[in-house]
Design a protein around this motif. Sequence first.
Motif, mmCIF file in Angstrom:
data_model
loop_
_atom_site.group_PDB
_atom_site.id
_atom_site.type_symbol
_atom_site.label_atom_id
_atom_site.label_comp_id
_atom_site.label_asym_id
_atom_site.label_seq_id
_atom_site.Cartn_x
_atom_site.Cartn_y
_atom_site.Cartn_z
ATOM 1 N N UNK A 135 -10.541 8.305 -1.576
ATOM 2 C CA UNK A 135 -9.135 8.455 -1.193
ATOM 3 C C UNK A 135 -8.432 9.425 -2.128
ATOM 4 N N UNK A 136 -8.708 9.293 -3.426
ATOM 5 C CA UNK A 136 -8.102 10.198 -4.398
ATOM 6 C C UNK A 136 -8.515 11.640 -4.108
ATOM 7 N N UNK A 137 -9.783 11.843 -3.789
ATOM 8 C CA UNK A 137 -10.257 13.203 -3.529
ATOM 9 C C UNK A 137 -9.592 13.789 -2.294
ATOM 10 N N UNK A 138 -9.341 12.968 -1.280
ATOM 11 C CA UNK A 138 -8.631 13.464 -0.088
ATOM 12 C C UNK A 138 -7.208 13.889 -0.457
ATOM 13 N N UNK A 148 -5.408 3.791 -11.565
ATOM 14 C CA UNK A 148 -3.942 3.716 -11.604
ATOM 15 C C UNK A 148 -3.366 3.345 -10.242
ATOM 16 N N UNK A 149 -3.915 3.942 -9.190
ATOM 17 C CA UNK A 149 -3.375 3.748 -7.843
ATOM 18 C C UNK A 149 -4.056 2.619 -7.078
ATOM 19 N N UNK A 150 -5.167 2.113 -7.608
ATOM 20 C CA UNK A 150 -5.858 1.016 -6.941
ATOM 21 C C UNK A 150 -6.522 1.400 -5.642
ATOM 22 N N UNK A 151 -7.029 2.636 -5.574
ATOM 23 C CA UNK A 151 -7.713 3.107 -4.362
ATOM 24 C C UNK A 151 -9.057 3.699 -4.756
ATOM 25 N N UNK A 200 -6.240 15.299 -15.422
ATOM 26 C CA UNK A 200 -6.474 13.869 -15.214
ATOM 27 C C UNK A 200 -7.807 13.691 -14.501
ATOM 28 N N UNK A 201 -8.551 12.640 -14.863
ATOM 29 C CA UNK A 201 -9.828 12.342 -14.217
ATOM 30 C C UNK A 201 -9.608 11.580 -12.910
ATOM 31 N N UNK A 202 -10.492 11.813 -11.950
ATOM 32 C CA UNK A 202 -10.427 11.130 -10.655
ATOM 33 C C UNK A 202 -10.521 9.623 -10.838
ATOM 34 N N UNK A 203 -11.420 9.172 -11.703
ATOM 35 C CA UNK A 203 -11.612 7.725 -11.884
ATOM 36 C C UNK A 203 -10.360 7.069 -12.447
ATOM 37 N N UNK A 204 -9.648 7.788 -13.327
ATOM 38 C CA UNK A 204 -8.419 7.231 -13.887
ATOM 39 C C UNK A 204 -7.324 7.151 -12.835
ATOM 40 N N UNK A 205 -7.245 8.155 -11.976
ATOM 41 C CA UNK A 205 -6.257 8.128 -10.898
ATOM 42 C C UNK A 205 -6.548 6.983 -9.927
ATOM 43 N N UNK A 254 0.846 -1.205 0.000
ATOM 44 C CA UNK A 254 0.000 0.000 0.000
ATOM 45 C C UNK A 254 0.880 1.253 0.000
ATOM 46 N N UNK A 255 0.572 2.181 -0.872
ATOM 47 C CA UNK A 255 1.313 3.431 -0.907
ATOM 48 C C UNK A 255 0.905 4.335 0.242
ATOM 49 N N UNK A 256 1.840 5.120 0.720
ATOM 50 C CA UNK A 256 1.530 6.162 1.678
ATOM 51 C C UNK A 256 0.870 7.328 0.944
ATOM 52 N N UNK A 257 0.156 8.180 1.700
ATOM 53 C CA UNK A 257 -0.535 9.313 1.086
ATOM 54 C C UNK A 257 0.433 10.193 0.308
#
Length: 268
Positions: free
Chosen positions: A36-39, A29-32, A21-26, A1-4
């Motif tokens: 979590x991406x929005x935070x 890519x990151x598997x979260x 970049x779109x939120x869904x694509x991020x 798991x990656x750190x923030x």
Amino acid sequence: MMLARQRQQVILDEVTAHGAVKVVDLGATLGVSDMTIRRDINELVEQGLVERVHGGVTLPRSASVHEPGFSAKSELDREAKRAIARAAARLVRPGTSVGISGGTTTHALARELLDVPDITVVTNSLPVADAFHEGGRDDQTVLLTGGQRTPSFALVGPLTVAALRGIHVDMLFLGTHGMGIDSGLTCPNLMEAQTNQALVASSRRVVVLADHTKWGVTALANTIPLSDVDILITDAGLERAAQEALADHVGDLVVTRENREGLDDDRA
């Protein structure tokens, strides 16, 4: 798991590489999760490193010479762009000549015009020309060549400007990178600004297509002042105060809206 912090660096790298970049694509890519991406994005926004837009994230508006690629911009605010394009298409009558500049919203307009008969299109946009070609309308499209291709796949430069000196169109549909009361319309490319000015000079009426994310953005080069705009079409995402300010400076302001019967628009 990656750190923030590690996730945020990946987000920064993606935005820097692609401009938007779109939120869904991020998330993929990151598997979260999107939450979590929005935070992570919120933290980057607080640091002034990125800027939120509907459905995604971009470089800050202060990056006056940066222009995201065509594909990245096409994915952002698609519904707003489609609504603006539909409103713009209603202005076009059979038998008229229209100029269409580069941009993702003007590309959306090209698709809306495929069913309008007997029009001649003059454009410096490769995607716009492709849209008419794929729709079987290449016999009515004049593609202006130029010395440089922008990230939006617009051909700009002295050859385009020279060609426009002998062309006159009934109506120009002009995209923009940014708009403001004092700055007017701006773009991040000097040669594109000059090419757009030549398009304006060759047109009887100027119609600007600009979604709400363009408000308050000031890019490197001035294109035209708002007083040169006959009609400006935007979407309801633009704050009311901005709508009122624009209505005082352009010939006619059209704000697209969705209602139960479908697309509608208000004129301010």
